[in-house]
Design an enzyme around this catalytic site. Structure first.
Site, short mmCIF file in Angstrom:
data_model
loop_
_atom_site.label_atom_id
_atom_site.label_comp_id
_atom_site.label_asym_id
_atom_site.label_seq_id
_atom_site.Cartn_x
_atom_site.Cartn_y
_atom_site.Cartn_z
N ILE A 1 7.53 21.95 -56.51
CA ILE A 1 6.31 22.30 -56.34
C ILE A 1 5.99 23.95 -55.82
O ILE A 1 6.76 24.65 -55.39
CB ILE A 1 5.42 21.86 -55.29
N CYS A 2 4.55 24.63 -56.80
CA CYS A 2 4.06 26.01 -56.30
C CYS A 2 3.39 25.43 -54.99
O CYS A 2 1.88 25.37 -55.85
CB CYS A 2 3.72 26.67 -57.73
N ALA A 3 3.53 26.16 -53.93
CA ALA A 3 2.23 25.87 -53.12
C ALA A 3 2.44 27.12 -51.74
O ALA A 3 3.58 26.89 -52.03
CB ALA A 3 2.01 24.44 -52.22
N ASN B 1 0.60 23.64 -61.00
CA ASN B 1 0.96 23.77 -60.08
C ASN B 1 2.83 22.77 -59.68
O ASN B 1 3.64 23.22 -58.69
CB ASN B 1 0.17 23.40 -58.54
#
Length: 148
Positions: free
Chosen positions: A86-88, A79
């Protein structure tokens, strides 16, 4: 901007007064909109014993728009891409009720429990799903090499 400043001042004061044990945060210079944080890798993960440096930039529209978070320390994670982005989910479903501590908690939770179904790095996500031992080994090597 005045609201953002007040809000950031309050959040920063709260974080400095009662920081989580696993994070340190400070302002970059005296700019309330630029923070640096260091996050300790959670125990029982391949990131354990690592210290990961993060830049946090707050837009003028904060808290109505989320901060931009970037890992400065290289990390092997499905992620988080090689540029540190960041992929959140917290950023895609951002709400003004959320605070910096919520963002930091989300970062910690993706370190504990990566989400290979929503990857920024598909190759790492594939390894995470198909060969957890290989993933853990590489993540530990990155932690040892870059997060000390």
């Amino acid at each position: 901007m005045a609201n953002a400043t007040k809000r950031l001042q309050r959040e920063y004061t709260d974080l400095v007064k009662a920081p989580p044990t696993w994070v340190n945060a400070s302002l970059v210079g005296d700019n309330l909109q630029k923070w640096k944080a260091s996050v300790q890798g959670p125990e029982g993960t391949p990131y354990e014993k690592g210290t990961f440096n993060i830049d946090i930039d707050f837009p003028n529209e904060y808290p109505f728009k989320p901060p931009t978070i970037k890992f400065i320390t290289k990390i092997y994670h499905p992620n988080i891409n090689s540029e540190g982005q960041i992929c959140a989910e917290v950023f895609s479903s951002w709400s003004p009720q959320l605070k910096v501590t919520d963002v930091l908690n989300t970062i910690r939770s993706i370190l504990v429990d990566p989400n290979p179904e929503n990857p920024l790095d598909a190759e790492i996500a594939q390894i995470f799903k198909t060969d957890r031992n290989a993933f853990n080994k590489t993540a530990k090597e990155y932690t040892k090499k870059y997060a000390k």
